[in-house]
Write a protein that holds these residues in place. Structure first.
Motif: not given
Length: 335
Positions: A123-128, A133-134, A152-161
């Motif tokens: 969850q912490a990784n997802l928040a970061s 992303y925003d 790349a930022t969007a991909a990282k965000f989806r991976s965190a989710q």
């Protein structure tokens, strides 16, 4: 000696021979009297004894001719291999039981706490990742960041989710514990282990060959040190109690006896008179020469009679010929 006397003697001899033949199977004495005499033999009752398991014979304590009581240990196998099998089966019960307890008790608190920590980390990784992303979404509109960096930022965000979702499911599994099917499977495995231990215990008990009845050892077919297979004859036991006599009665005399009648039994060369009772009479005839009987041939029909001797001793041996007297036989019905 005149001719008439000679003819009379020949006729008398012929009459005696005819009377003896028609009585059949040793029935002596008139059928119109109360006494009836039969001939027969003491039943031979033997049983071949062997182990239900294979192994090496360790001991046979009895010799041929020894009298044994029911339950006496007649022979024994080397128990070491069978004991090892039982120990292994009992150890398997412990393993299966531990696995069943593990599934029934659910997961340890430490395992649940570890899953909660992994969820918090995800969850912490997802928040970061969401913050990046925003922020870069707004920068992309002004051209401050490149399209590649934003992707790349969007991909990282989806991976965190996805990592958060996986951590939630892992925590849920830890909290729920084992499925009912897994518990049932573990219980079945333990039952299987218990059954294997019971079989091993039965095999160990079968390492001792016990006498099923009191009797006398007739033969020792195997000796200590021999390797035997299941069912292989190790010794033969004769069963002499109760002592039974088998005799035959002709069909015309069948109505004169019934089960329960008292009899006396005598053997050749033995002055003792044994006592007994008629135990049973066979329901079917034997040695019938034809399906349809004439009146003359009916005397050849015989029925087996089982007699129980109530006071036997060692002088009355199996297979010995005996004479059976039935003093209170009924009179034969007249046609």
């Amino acid at each position: 000696m005149n001719r008439r006397r000679i003819v009379g003697i020949i006729a008398l001899v012929a009459l005696l021979v005819t009377a003896f033949v028609t009585r059949g199977f040793g029935v002596i004495g008139g059928r119109d009297g109360s006494a009836l005499t039969l001939h027969g033999n003491v039943d031979i009752r033997q049983v071949d004894l062997g182990f239900r398991v294979s192994g090496r014979i360790a001991a046979i304590p009895f010799e041929e001719g020894a009298h044994v009581a029911a339950g006496d240990v007649l022979a024994s196998l080397d128990r070491a291999p069978l004991q090892d099998q039982l120990d292994a089966a009992q150890a398997q019960i412990a393993v299966a039981g531990a696995e069943l307890d593990k599934r029934r008790n659910g997961n340890r608190p430490q395992d649940i706490a570890q899953a909660q920590a992994k969820l918090a980390e995800a969850q912490a990784n997802l928040a970061s990742a969401q913050e990046d992303y925003d922020r870069r979404t707004e920068l992309l509109k002004t051209g401050a960041v490149s399209r590649a960096l934003f992707d790349a930022t969007a991909a990282k965000f989806r991976s965190a989710q996805a990592q958060v979702n996986a951590a939630k499911q892992a925590l849920s599994l830890q909290q729920a514990g084992a499925r009912r099917e897994d518990i049932d499977a573990a219980a079945a495995q333990r039952q299987q282990a218990v059954a294997q231990a019971a079989k091993a215990r039965t095999d160990l008990n079968d390492a001792k060959l016990r006498a099923p009845n009191a009797g006398t050892i007739l033969t020792r077919a195997r000796e200590p040190g021999a390797i035997v297979q299941p069912g292989e004859t190790v010794m033969t036991l004769t069963i002499d109690r109760p002592m039974r006599v088998r005799a035959y009665i002709p069909e015309p005399d069948l109505s004169r006896i019934s089960p329960g009648m008292a009899v006396t039994v005598k053997t050749d060369g033995n002055d003792k008179l044994y006592h007994g009772t008629i135990g049973s009479i066979a329901p079917t005839a034997e040695f019938t020469p034809k399906t349809v009987q004439t009146e003359a041939l009916r005397t050849d029909l015989v029925y087996r009679v089982r007699i129980i001797v109530t006071d036997p001793d060692d002088a009355l041996r199996q297979g010995a010929p005996v004479t059976v007297s039935i003093p209170n036989a009924r009179r034969q019905a007249k046609n």
